[in-house]
Design an enzyme around this catalytic site. Structure first.
Site, PDB file in Angstrom:
ATOM      1  N   LYS A   9       0.867  -1.192   0.000  1.00  0.00           N
ATOM      2  CA  LYS A   9       0.000   0.000   0.000  1.00  0.00           C
ATOM      3  C   LYS A   9       0.897   1.234   0.000  1.00  0.00           C
ATOM      4  CE  LYS A   9      -3.529   2.486   2.625  1.00  0.00           C
ATOM      5  NZ  LYS A   9      -4.354   2.924   1.514  1.00  0.00           N
ATOM      6  N   GLY A  22      -1.724   6.462  -6.058  1.00  0.00           N
ATOM      7  CA  GLY A  22      -1.303   5.169  -5.513  1.00  0.00           C
ATOM      8  C   GLY A  22      -0.283   5.259  -4.399  1.00  0.00           C
ATOM      9  N   ARG A  79       1.087  -5.279   3.368  1.00  0.00           N
ATOM     10  CA  ARG A  79      -0.023  -6.003   3.995  1.00  0.00           C
ATOM     11  C   ARG A  79       0.087  -7.489   3.662  1.00  0.00           C
ATOM     12  NH1 ARG A  79      -4.867  -2.391   1.368  1.00  0.00           N
ATOM     13  NH2 ARG A  79      -5.128  -0.842   3.017  1.00  0.00           N
ATOM     14  N   ASP A 156     -16.274  -2.852  -0.855  1.00  0.00           N
ATOM     15  CA  ASP A 156     -14.876  -3.031  -1.260  1.00  0.00           C
ATOM     16  C   ASP A 156     -13.960  -3.230  -0.058  1.00  0.00           C
ATOM     17  OD1 ASP A 156     -14.418  -3.351  -3.867  1.00  0.00           O
ATOM     18  OD2 ASP A 156     -13.749  -1.319  -4.295  1.00  0.00           O
ATOM     19  N   ASN A 157     -14.439  -2.885   1.115  1.00  0.00           N
ATOM     20  CA  ASN A 157     -13.647  -3.070   2.333  1.00  0.00           C
ATOM     21  C   ASN A 157     -14.144  -4.263   3.148  1.00  0.00           C
ATOM     22  OD1 ASN A 157     -11.941  -0.967   1.762  1.00  0.00           O
ATOM     23  ND2 ASN A 157     -13.121   0.552   2.893  1.00  0.00           N
TER      24      ASN A 157
END
Length: 411
Positions: A9, A22, A79, A156-157
């Site tokens: 991330k 990004g 992650r 999406d989470n």
């Protein structure tokens, strides 16, 4: 062999960055790194953080979306999870009516992450939906247990494996408040408030059910799973609250006692973590005679102890009278109960003000507090007497400070 997926991330634009850069900043990266590890050691299903690194870049961000952009230090978090497949991955294929890819994704997910189910069959897809539902239920019950508020629970989470994913504008309950949300952009609608999280999980599951329904060609089996979720959640939540209160399992009276407590807790500001942790200090020999002395074991949890008078005090007296009566009905010794309660009521959680203190030091190239908190949060249920300073109510300076009370999604 276990399968692990790594995700960087903040490493820059990818095909999925849409129009964004990004990149990520140190502020949000410290929060994700420490919180995902804190959640793991609390026993909450979660993705984890393998590493946190500075990139040497400066990244432009508008923390409060108010037009005041500023450069911040860039960082990357690595992650880790068995998979990062989300509900949204299924939704987008369904929305595009790309049934071939939808079936491929469902079969791939079942083959690799639910191998005990039969891929490519109607029953297999329904069973898959049931497993995702059960895992999501388990996750949200844990959130409610420790006082964690996710802040951005869109589909999406939501991980297909029932893991806490995407640590953005999350927060921890300080004063017990079912209506609290940490997200600045959720301040008005309060969709993601603490008390609403189970309902949002169910709504998200309904969206996933709609997405995979074309693979089954009938909606009833999916609706039955969702109906089941409602009933299972009530049972799981009641069981969890009974454990937090140190009670023997009796669903009817446990539900009533916990509901009455949840009505008294918000009457005056009470720190959730300290209240439940210190509740274990009461003895079944306790009594609620005149005055407020019976509250001494939990007095540190009250932000305004001077409020403990009149109707407020009487409400607490009434609840504790029932609580002591119940402890005497149960066959658990004080010592047994304390040990059991200390395993479900953490002493140390990753409060937002702690994160903000670590971020401010890290911003000045001092990572000592990041390291200290990392070690502290590895033993959230341990007494750790040398770390007692972190077992404390949020300091007054943090009540309205940016990063301590409300947060944005800006990474």
């Amino acid at each position: 062999a276990k399968r692990w997926a790594l995700q960087l991330k903040g490493a820059g634009a990818t095909p999925y960055s849409r129009s964004a850069d990004g990149l990520a900043v140190l502020r949000s990266s410290v929060r994700e790194h420490l919180c995902s590890e804190a959640m793991f050691h609390l026993g909450v299903p979660t993705t984890r953080s393998l590493s946190l690194m500075l990139t040497g870049d400066k990244v432009l961000r508008d923390v409060l979306y108010d037009g005041n952009s500023a450069y911040e230090k860039g960082a990357v978090v690595c992650r880790v999870a068995p998979s990062f497949i989300r509900f949204g991955n299924f939704q987008i294929l369904a929305a595009r009516k790309d049934m071939a890819s939808l079936k491929k994704l469902a079969d791939h997910t079942i083959r690799h992450f639910f191998p005990h189910l039969k891929e490519g069959t109607k029953n297999g897809y329904v069973d898959f939906f049931r497993e995702v539902t059960n895992r999501s239920l388990d996750m949200v019950v844990h959130w409610q247990r420790v006082g964690f508020v996710h802040g951005v629970m869109n589909t999406d989470n939501m991980s297909i494996l029932g893991l806490t994913i995407d640590y953005g504008p999350y927060g921890w309950l300080e004063g017990y408040d079912a209506g609290w949300t940490p997200n600045t952009t959720d301040g008005q609608g309060k969709r993601y408030q603490f008390g609403n999280q189970p309902g949002v999980v169910m709504w998200n599951l309904a969206q996933l059910g709609s997405a995979i329904a074309p693979l089954i060609n009938e909606i009833e089996p999916l609706e039955a799973v969702l109906k089941d979720f409602k009933e299972k959640y009530v049972a799981a939540y009641t069981k969890m609250m009974g454990q937090k209160l140190g009670l023997e399992v009796r669903s009817g009276s446990n539900a009533a006692l916990s509901q009455e407590l949840e009505a008294v807790l918000p009457v005056t500001e009470v720190d959730m973590t300290i209240f439940f942790r210190n509740l274990a200090k009461f003895s079944k020999e306790g009594h609620t005679d005149d005055g407020a002395a019976f509250l001494n074991p939990i007095i540190d949890a009250f932000y305004e102890p001077e409020d403990l008078k009149g109707e407020v005090l009487e409400a607490w007296r009434e609840w504790f009278t029932k609580y002591f009566n119940r402890l005497n009905e149960d066959g658990i010794s004080d010592e047994e109960r304390r040990v059991a309660m200390d395993q479900v009521n953490p002493k140390y959680v990753f409060r937002n003000y702690m994160a903000q203190m670590a971020i401010e030091k890290a911003d000045n190239n001092d990572f000592s507090l990041v390291d200290e908190l990392y070690l502290l949060l590895k033993q959230p249920y341990g007494e750790q007497p040398d770390q007692q300073k972190w077992f404390a109510k949020r300091p007054e300076w943090a009540r309205h400070k940016v990063g301590c009370s409300m947060l944005s999604c800006s990474s």
